[in-house]
Design a protein around this motif. Structure first.
Motif, PDB file in Angstrom:
ATOM      1  N   THR A  68       0.830  -1.205   0.000  1.00  0.00           N
ATOM      2  CA  THR A  68       0.000   0.000   0.000  1.00  0.00           C
ATOM      3  C   THR A  68       0.863   1.254   0.000  1.00  0.00           C
ATOM      4  O   THR A  68       0.574   2.234  -0.683  1.00  0.00           O
ATOM      5  CB  THR A  68      -0.925   0.016   1.229  1.00  0.00           C
ATOM      6  N   CYS A 213     -12.081  -4.271   2.783  1.00  0.00           N
ATOM      7  CA  CYS A 213     -11.688  -2.860   2.690  1.00  0.00           C
ATOM      8  C   CYS A 213     -11.620  -2.192   4.058  1.00  0.00           C
ATOM      9  O   CYS A 213     -10.913  -1.190   4.223  1.00  0.00           O
ATOM     10  CB  CYS A 213     -12.663  -2.108   1.782  1.00  0.00           C
ATOM     11  N   THR A 218      -7.700   2.209   2.664  1.00  0.00           N
ATOM     12  CA  THR A 218      -8.429   2.789   1.533  1.00  0.00           C
ATOM     13  C   THR A 218      -7.662   2.740   0.217  1.00  0.00           C
ATOM     14  O   THR A 218      -8.243   2.535  -0.838  1.00  0.00           O
ATOM     15  CB  THR A 218      -8.793   4.251   1.839  1.00  0.00           C
ATOM     16  N   THR A 219      -6.338   2.918   0.257  1.00  0.00           N
ATOM     17  CA  THR A 219      -5.569   2.953  -0.984  1.00  0.00           C
ATOM     18  C   THR A 219      -5.553   1.592  -1.667  1.00  0.00           C
ATOM     19  O   THR A 219      -5.826   1.471  -2.863  1.00  0.00           O
ATOM     20  CB  THR A 219      -4.124   3.409  -0.712  1.00  0.00           C
ATOM     21  N   CYS A 221      -7.589  -0.855  -1.091  1.00  0.00           N
ATOM     22  CA  CYS A 221      -8.976  -1.189  -1.424  1.00  0.00           C
ATOM     23  C   CYS A 221      -9.386  -0.529  -2.740  1.00  0.00           C
ATOM     24  O   CYS A 221     -10.001  -1.165  -3.601  1.00  0.00           O
ATOM     25  CB  CYS A 221      -9.913  -0.741  -0.308  1.00  0.00           C
ATOM     26  N   ASP A 222      -9.034   0.721  -2.910  1.00  0.00           N
ATOM     27  CA  ASP A 222      -9.384   1.442  -4.132  1.00  0.00           C
ATOM     28  C   ASP A 222      -8.749   0.783  -5.354  1.00  0.00           C
ATOM     29  O   ASP A 222      -9.379   0.662  -6.406  1.00  0.00           O
ATOM     30  CB  ASP A 222      -8.919   2.894  -4.022  1.00  0.00           C
ATOM     31  N   ARG A 223      -7.499   0.336  -5.230  1.00  0.00           N
ATOM     32  CA  ARG A 223      -6.820  -0.328  -6.341  1.00  0.00           C
ATOM     33  C   ARG A 223      -7.554  -1.609  -6.732  1.00  0.00           C
ATOM     34  O   ARG A 223      -7.813  -1.863  -7.918  1.00  0.00           O
ATOM     35  CB  ARG A 223      -5.371  -0.665  -5.961  1.00  0.00           C
ATOM     36  N   THR A 226     -11.036  -0.977  -8.232  1.00  0.00           N
ATOM     37  CA  THR A 226     -10.918  -0.450  -9.595  1.00  0.00           C
ATOM     38  C   THR A 226     -10.716  -1.586 -10.585  1.00  0.00           C
ATOM     39  O   THR A 226     -11.326  -1.617 -11.656  1.00  0.00           O
ATOM     40  CB  THR A 226      -9.742   0.541  -9.687  1.00  0.00           C
TER      41      THR A 226
END
Length: 270
Positions: A68, A213, A218-219, A221-223, A226
């Protein structure tokens, strides 16, 4: 006369301390950081973080927190290309080694040789003819590829000619002839359209993602979200059967990995 001298020396000492204190407390001229300076600083931090992560992997200390951190400063995932489409359209060997590195990172047995797999992956993805060879070996002498079969550096089969995948601990990941996926502990992750937690409880994809998540940050999880969303939105848009197989495998692997990481971190905190 001795007493006045001692007083004079004391006053002189106090004055000296006062001058030093004033100098230390003097206002400092603010330095205005320029955009190019910030970019250079971030680039340097990125290089340092990647060096630390390589060392951590070599010492069997890799964790998702490090991944991360790398993503935060470097701006992309650890895929050979920043584009998911590039991965789905890469050579078969490049794709296989990318999957192997992901699977190895999920098990205690495999974490110590993730870097070895990534090294061969980088060469194979940049030099596709390397992956076309009938026989490939790892630096320790173990077979990496024999015909259509892939093996981990510990000798365990990773992918068979029948397209079955395995973790470095020998546990099956998926079977081509069924809609089953498994966690590294042997628990069913997916059966048809049904999903399960690593503890065996029936659940949904959204619940697995929400739980994951809440743990990994958050980082990261966002990857992952996406990637999953791009696969869901373009699951059959102009893709051939091989691309669809890769897309489905990578999507399900992302869900399984996120759920497994959440499971591990939750149990470690107990």
């Amino acid at each position: 006369m001795k007493y006045p001298i001692r007083v004079l020396l004391s006053l002189l000492t106090l004055c000296t301390i006062g001058l030093v204190t004033n100098n230390l407390s003097a206002p400092v001229v603010a330095y205005e950081e320029k955009p190019q300076d910030r970019a250079t600083s971030k680039s340097n931090q990125c290089s340092e973080i990647r060096a630390v992560r390589r060392l951590a992997i070599r010492e069997n200390l890799d964790s998702d927190n490090l991944a991360t951190l790398e993503y935060k400063y470097c701006g992309n995932s650890n895929l050979p290309s920043s584009s998911i489409e590039s991965l789905l359209n890469s050579s078969q060997a490049c794709f296989d080694l990318t999957v192997m590195a992901e699977l190895a990172s999920m098990t205690e047995e495999g974490r110590k040789f993730v870097g070895t797999i990534e090294g061969l992956g980088q060469v194979t993805c940049k030099r596709p003819r390397q992956g076309q060879r009938y026989l490939l070996e790892w630096p320790n002498g173990e077979t990496a590829k024999l015909g259509s079969n892939w093996y981990y550096p510990n000798g365990q089969i990773a992918k068979s000619a029948s397209l079955n995948w395995y973790y470095p601990n020998g546990q099956a990941v998926k079977y081509k002839s069924s809609y089953w996926n498994y966690y590294p502990n042997g628990q069913t992750a997916r059966s048809g359209s049904n999903w399960y937690t690593p503890e065996g409880r029936s659940t949904s994809v959204d619940d697995l993602l929400s739980q994951g998540c809440s743990i990994v940050g958050t980082t990261e999880c966002d990857r992952i979200l996406t990637e999953i969303n791009r696969f869901d939105q373009n699951s059959s848009d102009g893709k051939n059967s091989e691309e669809n197989r890769r897309s489905t495998l990578w999507r399900n692997l992302a869900i399984v990995k996120l759920s497994w990481e959440s499971y591990l971190q939750t149990n470690q905190s107990k």
